[in-house]
Design a protein around this motif. Sequence first.
Motif, PDB file in Angstrom:
ATOM      1  N   SER A 130     -33.028  11.344  -0.620  1.00  0.00           N
ATOM      2  CA  SER A 130     -33.104  10.216   0.306  1.00  0.00           C
ATOM      3  C   SER A 130     -32.600  10.585   1.691  1.00  0.00           C
ATOM      4  O   SER A 130     -31.423  10.932   1.850  1.00  0.00           O
ATOM      5  CB  SER A 130     -32.298   9.037  -0.246  1.00  0.00           C
ATOM      6  N   PHE A 131     -33.450  10.453   2.692  1.00  0.00           N
ATOM      7  CA  PHE A 131     -33.055  10.688   4.083  1.00  0.00           C
ATOM      8  C   PHE A 131     -31.939   9.730   4.496  1.00  0.00           C
ATOM      9  O   PHE A 131     -31.086  10.064   5.316  1.00  0.00           O
ATOM     10  CB  PHE A 131     -34.272  10.504   5.000  1.00  0.00           C
ATOM     11  N   THR A 132     -31.931   8.539   3.906  1.00  0.00           N
ATOM     12  CA  THR A 132     -30.963   7.498   4.255  1.00  0.00           C
ATOM     13  C   THR A 132     -29.602   7.702   3.596  1.00  0.00           C
ATOM     14  O   THR A 132     -28.574   7.379   4.189  1.00  0.00           O
ATOM     15  CB  THR A 132     -31.531   6.113   3.869  1.00  0.00           C
ATOM     16  N   GLN A 133     -29.573   8.246   2.388  1.00  0.00           N
ATOM     17  CA  GLN A 133     -28.332   8.296   1.618  1.00  0.00           C
ATOM     18  C   GLN A 133     -27.800   9.707   1.333  1.00  0.00           C
ATOM     19  O   GLN A 133     -26.614   9.869   1.037  1.00  0.00           O
ATOM     20  CB  GLN A 133     -28.501   7.550   0.285  1.00  0.00           C
ATOM     21  N   ASP A 134     -28.630  10.729   1.389  1.00  0.00           N
ATOM     22  CA  ASP A 134     -28.180  12.086   1.026  1.00  0.00           C
ATOM     23  C   ASP A 134     -27.124  12.616   1.985  1.00  0.00           C
ATOM     24  O   ASP A 134     -27.256  12.471   3.204  1.00  0.00           O
ATOM     25  CB  ASP A 134     -29.352  13.083   1.080  1.00  0.00           C
ATOM     26  N   THR A 135     -26.115  13.288   1.433  1.00  0.00           N
ATOM     27  CA  THR A 135     -25.175  14.046   2.255  1.00  0.00           C
ATOM     28  C   THR A 135     -24.508  15.123   1.417  1.00  0.00           C
ATOM     29  O   THR A 135     -24.205  14.889   0.245  1.00  0.00           O
ATOM     30  CB  THR A 135     -24.090  13.163   2.897  1.00  0.00           C
ATOM     31  N   PRO A 136     -24.278  16.305   1.994  1.00  0.00           N
ATOM     32  CA  PRO A 136     -23.407  17.268   1.330  1.00  0.00           C
ATOM     33  C   PRO A 136     -21.952  16.914   1.580  1.00  0.00           C
ATOM     34  O   PRO A 136     -21.643  16.098   2.452  1.00  0.00           O
ATOM     35  CB  PRO A 136     -23.765  18.597   2.008  1.00  0.00           C
ATOM     36  N   GLY A 137     -21.066  17.536   0.815  1.00  0.00           N
ATOM     37  CA  GLY A 137     -19.635  17.325   1.035  1.00  0.00           C
ATOM     38  C   GLY A 137     -18.811  18.322   0.240  1.00  0.00           C
ATOM     39  O   GLY A 137     -19.295  18.911  -0.726  1.00  0.00           O
ATOM     40  N   PRO A 138     -17.543  18.501   0.643  1.00  0.00           N
ATOM     41  CA  PRO A 138     -16.675  19.478  -0.019  1.00  0.00           C
ATOM     42  C   PRO A 138     -16.031  18.937  -1.292  1.00  0.00           C
ATOM     43  O   PRO A 138     -15.706  17.759  -1.391  1.00  0.00           O
ATOM     44  CB  PRO A 138     -15.612  19.763   1.042  1.00  0.00           C
ATOM     45  N   MET A 139     -15.833  19.851  -2.241  1.00  0.00           N
ATOM     46  CA  MET A 139     -15.126  19.556  -3.491  1.00  0.00           C
ATOM     47  C   MET A 139     -14.044  20.611  -3.648  1.00  0.00           C
ATOM     48  O   MET A 139     -14.309  21.802  -3.480  1.00  0.00           O
ATOM     49  CB  MET A 139     -16.107  19.549  -4.661  1.00  0.00           C
ATOM     50  N   ALA A 140     -12.814  20.180  -3.948  1.00  0.00           N
ATOM     51  CA  ALA A 140     -11.674  21.095  -3.950  1.00  0.00           C
ATOM     52  C   ALA A 140     -10.583  20.553  -4.860  1.00  0.00           C
ATOM     53  O   ALA A 140     -10.666  19.422  -5.342  1.00  0.00           O
ATOM     54  CB  ALA A 140     -11.129  21.252  -2.524  1.00  0.00           C
ATOM     55  N   ARG A 141      -9.530  21.359  -5.068  1.00  0.00           N
ATOM     56  CA  ARG A 141      -8.433  20.889  -5.918  1.00  0.00           C
ATOM     57  C   ARG A 141      -7.434  20.049  -5.137  1.00  0.00           C
ATOM     58  O   ARG A 141      -6.666  19.298  -5.734  1.00  0.00           O
ATOM     59  CB  ARG A 141      -7.730  22.070  -6.594  1.00  0.00           C
ATOM     60  N   THR A 142      -7.404  20.183  -3.822  1.00  0.00           N
ATOM     61  CA  THR A 142      -6.456  19.413  -3.017  1.00  0.00           C
ATOM     62  C   THR A 142      -7.179  18.757  -1.843  1.00  0.00           C
ATOM     63  O   THR A 142      -8.224  19.244  -1.389  1.00  0.00           O
ATOM     64  CB  THR A 142      -5.328  20.304  -2.452  1.00  0.00           C
TER      65      THR A 142
END
Length: 391
Positions: A130-142
Amino acid sequence: THDRMPTTAGSLALKNSFPSKDAFLVERLREAGAIILGKANLSEWANFRGELSSSGWSAVGGQVKNPYDITRNPCGSSSGSGVAVSANLTMLAIGTETNGSIVCPSSLNGIVGIKPTVGLISRSGIIPISFTQDTPGPMARTVTDAAICLGTMIGVDPKDSKTAISEGKALADYTPFLKKDGMVGKRIGFYTGPIGTNFKVDELMNKNIELLKEMGAEIIEINEIAPPETGSLSFQVMLYEYKDGLNHYFASLGEESPIKSLDDLITFNRNAPEEMEFYNQKYLEMANEMESLDSEGYIETLEALRRSSQDEGIDRVMDLHNLDAIVSPTGTPAWKTDHVIGDHYQLSSSSPAAQSGYPNVTVPMGHVAGLPVGISFFGRAWSEPVLIEIA
């Protein structure tokens, strides 16, 4: 990534698909000194292929397993990213979210996930829904690691028009907001919609609400955020944009790619027993029937979603109660993986932030029977600094 690793969406149709260049965010990561260790498995087509799917399963990679109990599910669609961080295979991973696909695997695997405002990080080079809703983002332990990673990926990308609105709103460094006393004086709305489904999660959440108060927050209970039709509007927008996005992505792969359209993908799956062993491709077929993005139906549905999720949703609630953020349980403990009946979701709080394109941060809040559960903080567009302070 433009290297020896294919970009597949977990599908055998793209098993040997090598993009011609790095995605914008991969370029930014490499410029910042990041070393790409590998690619993680995911829910095939980011869990928007068909009915009764099991999160973390793809025909290319098989089933991702939860490191707390390998008979249980890691959630998805960024399943492998969540597990790789949780199992200490990597310090950081990148997930993508359309609705829940960063925050849910972060919650079930006991890590931190940041789903930023749509437009903060470019999506060019990412296989879309979805152009409207898609986003990447970081995942980490802290939260610290996730905040450091977030700042490296921002930037205006001519290939993703959504990033133009981030100018003047994005920050190259989110670490100044890592404040131990960041909860003090915050007015936080407690979204109780997911409460009442799982008493074990409720008990854990209530303990955490008391902790937030002790840390200096004022808690205001809210039982609804957006009108009930918001979910169906979001689903329709996703179907319209999925067809358009996939067809553009396949076109970008060049003449040598065997898959040139959504039609080709649907045909490929019908003739690949390994693809259809556990579930169908109903969502691909539904998307293929949708009109183009210049159709009146799409334009009206998109505007209705924006109004319902933003004006009549998060923005309205936060204005009404003068809130800094909204808090809710991210989900339940991990369920048993089941390829017969698929995922066993009970509750989630990801939709308000996902459907509006607004930011959401999940952090671990404790365990139920040794299995981690996350707590989510979400709010207005571009409120990542405030959410990081609270998280």
